[in-house]
Design an enzyme around this catalytic site. Structure first.
Site, short mmCIF file in Angstrom:
data_model
loop_
_atom_site.label_atom_id
_atom_site.label_comp_id
_atom_site.label_asym_id
_atom_site.label_seq_id
_atom_site.Cartn_x
_atom_site.Cartn_y
_atom_site.Cartn_z
N ARG A 116 58.07 111.02 0.16
CA ARG A 116 57.62 111.80 1.36
C ARG A 116 56.22 112.30 1.17
NH1 ARG A 116 62.19 115.49 1.94
NH2 ARG A 116 63.03 114.23 0.17
N HIS A 146 70.33 117.09 -2.29
CA HIS A 146 69.04 116.66 -2.14
C HIS A 146 69.12 115.51 -0.74
CE1 HIS A 146 65.38 114.50 -2.95
NE2 HIS A 146 64.94 115.32 -3.90
#
Lengths: 605, 245
Positions: free
Chosen positions: A256, A236
């Site tokens: 994000r 990740h």
């Protein structure tokens, strides 16, 4: 013969995360007497840590979404190594699985017109993730737990399976021990569902909880089942990097999705520099368009920060290696900047990302509403796992099923964020349903007591060696360092060869592990037992990664940095050969039927 | 590198006591890191329950210098290290070994509470229409990670051992989450009154103070539930009305 208690079930589910609980609920609803074995207390499984949401094309926020778009997104994200039938089933059934959760008590965030809210996530064309702030996994596991306890299921909490029991090639149960007292027990079952999650504890920097010791992968492999896609370990892109003791803890992609941007030490948004051709047409080419996308402007394309995880992780790695990283070896993830756009940004961030706010405040003394976070890649998810039939989820061993992270096929070379929680629900349900059917159709087999005796004897050996044996924690730490340094985010032949030598050494040491104290809640003993699974699967991951001589999805080979068209036609399948060693072989990918091909082509315009 | 001494509760229900361990500590460490370090280097058989090490699963509850906390979220820089740091298991539950307690009572209590029961869906596709403002409160309660620190610190359980008469703050919050959920149709007030022992809570707010999720347990869950129970069972006008109904 030892007098171990025997628990009789139609269906035994190993694991009580999202997939295990969903499987058990379905199995029980189909009239099968169902037992669940879980290494932890109920409701503590790794699912609890999922943050961003579950992907389902309900179209509540953008009505252009439907299963076809979700299917195509999943296939593209997996670089077309996915099992297209699983991707189809998943995309079609995910919405019903999410709605079902609401009927069982889940309280999702809402749209203005009162429906389940959906958010943007990497690789998903439209806002698709049903969520609850940034604690969706907790909501999901609690909902399944609170529903499941009223379904007549028996739960064996804090119980570990040591081996699967086989009768003439069919899986007929499992043998294990309870952590509290260290007592052995036999689970006699007509069908077994593995839902044990991933392998993250094989690596040093990981977002995974202690339970992720590759149990299901290893149990299935040793029972003779084929594994698939074992080279694909997802890193990740955004884990915490500081302070050292929290390195690896996940920072949700939701940051994000809500407008957070990645910058290097020069303040540059480096993600704009490297947009893969496969995604060029769907990606914003300027910061303003990216921002508008995160705020729901349907005419805008997504910002490059929301490209797939494999790509973002590599870009971060590149920045750090080029000396453009943050002070503690990561890059900056900035959500605080949105104060330029939103007058109430502080409240907004706290509301949308409460756990992240809390996590950084408490563990790093950082207020994310004011300053950027420092983040870097962390081992997060295992795309590879037990090869299963797309519909029934049965492995190549009759009576043995697998669902969730320990199964393989849906995600191919790289999983999209949000596709894991929906995977657990969709395929957990199918596994439970078909395991119950299998149990009805196949009478109970005999318990192979010789296998039970053997497993029990081996499990107690570390006590005989006592303090003179090897320290299991030390072996685990060395294995984690080996995998991190030599089979991590950037791989090459000679390093992986070194890793194999090191793993063999560690395996020899693990065979000499010694335990002090008694069998009651002895974490040293538990670690020694889990080590066998970690070592078995670490070797398999390394061998598969060596075999795939290309870079694709989560696998990046420094010595073969390009994608190879020919390799795109093959998955790697791992089975145990007659000498007990892993046999890695190329197997053609599942052919994509014409009607699905059309969808992929339409959606790539 | 600095060192610190940890005074950890070792032993089982038959024989137990504190044992001191001195170990090196570094910047940013939390108590669980130190316990793990001691376990790996000095006491392999040390029993500690943990899962996520990120404050999300609620497994590593303990009493650190006497304060009920999650070990994974307690940073060393919040503790005086010039004296030994004591780490004990939760006191309210039966001791198993070292830092691990038997919390199974909590799971049994939950099973007895009337489950979530949805009302008829609002839309033909079987879904509901609910405004965000109407789920803010149940969402606050559903942040609960079931660490059981609120149960540990509640004097009705801790000091008066009324486990068979009082379900404790955790399950009042659990009940409140369903009672205040606009989709739920069940009525748990009678049960809270008759079996849940809601009247025993005298709102000392100890539970609220220790909640790692900062749920306003007393103000937002228990007091409103108490008010509903009082309205139902102790309102003289309503009682009168019931007689003549």
């Amino acid at each position: 013969m030892a007098d171990y208690p025997i628990h009789e079930y139609d269906v035994l589910v190993v694991g009580a995360g999202g997939a295990g609980l969903r499987a058990a609920i379905e199995s029980s609803a189909n009239g099968a007497k169902t037992g669940v074995v879980t290494k932890s207390l109920l409701g503590k499984a790794h699912t609890v840590m999922a943050e961003g949401g579950m992907a389902a094309s309900m179209g509540n926020v953008d009505d252009r979404d439907n299963w076809k778009v979700h299917f195509a997104d999943t296939m593209r994200g997996g670089q077309y190594l996915n099992n297209c039938h699983m991707a189809e089933i998943h995309a079609k059934e995910a919405p019903a699985r999410v709605r079902e959760l609401e009927a069982w008590g889940a309280v999702f965030d809402r749209t203005k017109d009162g429906r389940i809210l959906q958010r943007n996530f990497g690789g998903h064309r439209y806002p698709r993730l049903a969520h609850v702030g940034d604690r969706t996994g907790l909501e999901m596991i609690r909902t399944l737990q609170d529903h499941g306890i009223h379904q007549g299921i028996t739960f064996h909490m804090e119980t570990t399976v040591l081996t699967l029991l086989l009768d003439g090639g069919r899986c007929v149960g499992a043998f294990g021990y309870d952590r509290e007292r260290g007592r052995f027990m036999v689970f006699h079952a007509k069908a077994v569902v593995l839902a044990t999650g991933g392998i993250g504890r094989a690596f040093q920097v990981t977002s995974n909880s202690w339970e992720y010791t590759a149990d299901g992968h290893s149990l299935a492999y040793l029972a003779g089942a084929a594994l698939l896609d074992m080279e694909f370990v997802q890193f990740h892109p955004t884990g915490m990097v500081w302070p050292p003791s929290v390195k690896g803890i996940l920072v949700t992609e939701g940051v994000r999705g809500e407008g957070g941007v990645l910058r290097n030490k020069d303040g540059k948004r480096f993600m704009f520099d490297d947009i893969p051709p496969l995604y060029k047409s769907q990606t914003a080419d300027n910061p303003d368009e990216g921002w508008r996308y995160t705020q729901g402007d349907k005419s805008a394309r997504r910002p490059p920060e929301l490209l797939t995880r494999d790509h973002v992780a590599r870009c971060i790695n590149r920045e750090v290696k080029a000396g453009r990283g943050s002070p503690h070896g990561g890059v900056f993830l900035d959500i605080a900047w949105i104060k330029e756009k939103l007058p109430n940004s502080v409240e907004h961030i706290k509301k949308k990302l409460p756990s992240m706010y809390h996590q950084f405040k408490q563990l790093a003394d950082i207020d994310i509403t004011q300053v950027p976070m420092e983040v870097g890649p962390t081992t997060h998810y295992m795309m590879g796992g037990v090869k299963v039939d797309p519909q029934s989820q049965m492995s190549t061993v009759p009576g043995l099923f697998a669902a969730g992270e320990c199964g393989a096929g849906l995600h191919g070379a790289n999983r999209l964020g949000g596709n894991s929680l929906s995977d657990l629900l969709v395929f957990g349900k199918l596994a439970g349903e078909h395991a119950a059917k299998f149990a009805k159709a196949n009478p109970a087999a005999r318990i192979p007591m010789d296998q039970v005796e053997e497993a029990g004897r081996k499990a107690l050996e570390p006590f005989e060696r006592g303090a003179s044996g090897e320290n299991p924690f030390a072996i685990q730490h060395e294995l984690q360092k080996t995998m991190q340094d030599l089979v991590g985010i950037v791989r090459k032949e000679d390093e992986m060869q070194q890793a194999l030598i090191k793993i063999a050494e560690l395996r020899a040491r693990a065979a000499r592990a010694g335990i002090t104290g008694n069998r009651e809640y002895n974490n040293g003993w538990h670690t020694a037992m889990d080590l066998n699974n970690l070592l078995t699967v670490s070797e398999i991951v390394t061998r598969a990664a060596l075999e795939r001589k290309e870079s694709r999805g989560a696998q990046f080979r420094d010595d073969y940095p390009q994608k190879d068209e020919d390799w795109g036609k093959y998955n790697l399948r791992v089975t145990r050969d007659s000498h007990g060693a892993p046999n890695v072989e190329k197997t053609p990918t599942i052919p994509i039927p014409a009607e699905l091909k059309v969808i992929i082509e339409e959606q790539s315009k | 590198m600095a060192t610190a001494t940890f005074r950890i509760w070792r032993g089982d229900s038959k024989q137990a006591g504190f044992k001191d361990y001195t170990t090196e500590v570094s910047e940013g460490m939390v108590v669980l890191d130190v316990v793990h370090k001691i376990q790996a280097e000095q006491a392999n058989d040390l029993a500690v329950r943990w899962n996520c090490k990120a404050g999300k699963c609620g497994s590593c509850s303990a009493e650190i210098n006497g304060n009920p906390k999650l070990m994974c979220m307690t940073r060393l820089n919040s503790l005086p290290l010039d004296q030994p740091v004591t780490v004990e298991p939760m006191h309210t539950f039966p001791h198993i070994k070292d830092l691990v307690t038997d919390v199974s009572w909590n799971f049994r209590v939950k099973e007895k509470i009337q489950r979530f029961t949805p009302r008829k869906p609002d839309a033909p596709d079987g879904t509901w229409r609910v405004q965000q403002a109407d789920v803010d409160r149940p969402q606050e309660f559903r942040k609960c990670i079931e660490c059981f620190l609120c149960q540990d610190v509640c004097h009705i359980l801790r000091d008066h051992h009324m486990h068979d008469k009082f379900i404790g703050p955790r399950f009042l919050v659990y009940s409140a989450a369903m009672e205040m959920n606009p989709i739920d149709a069940a009525d748990r007030l009678k049960d809270l009154h008759d079996n849940g022992g809601i009247g025993y809570c005298n709102i000392t707010k100890c539970c609220t103070k220790v909640c790692p999720e900062e749920i306003k347990i007393t103000d937002n869950a228990i007091i409103p539930l108490k008010e509903r129970v009082v309205d139902e069972y102790y309102d003289p006008l309503r009682r009168l009305f019931k007689i003549f109904k």
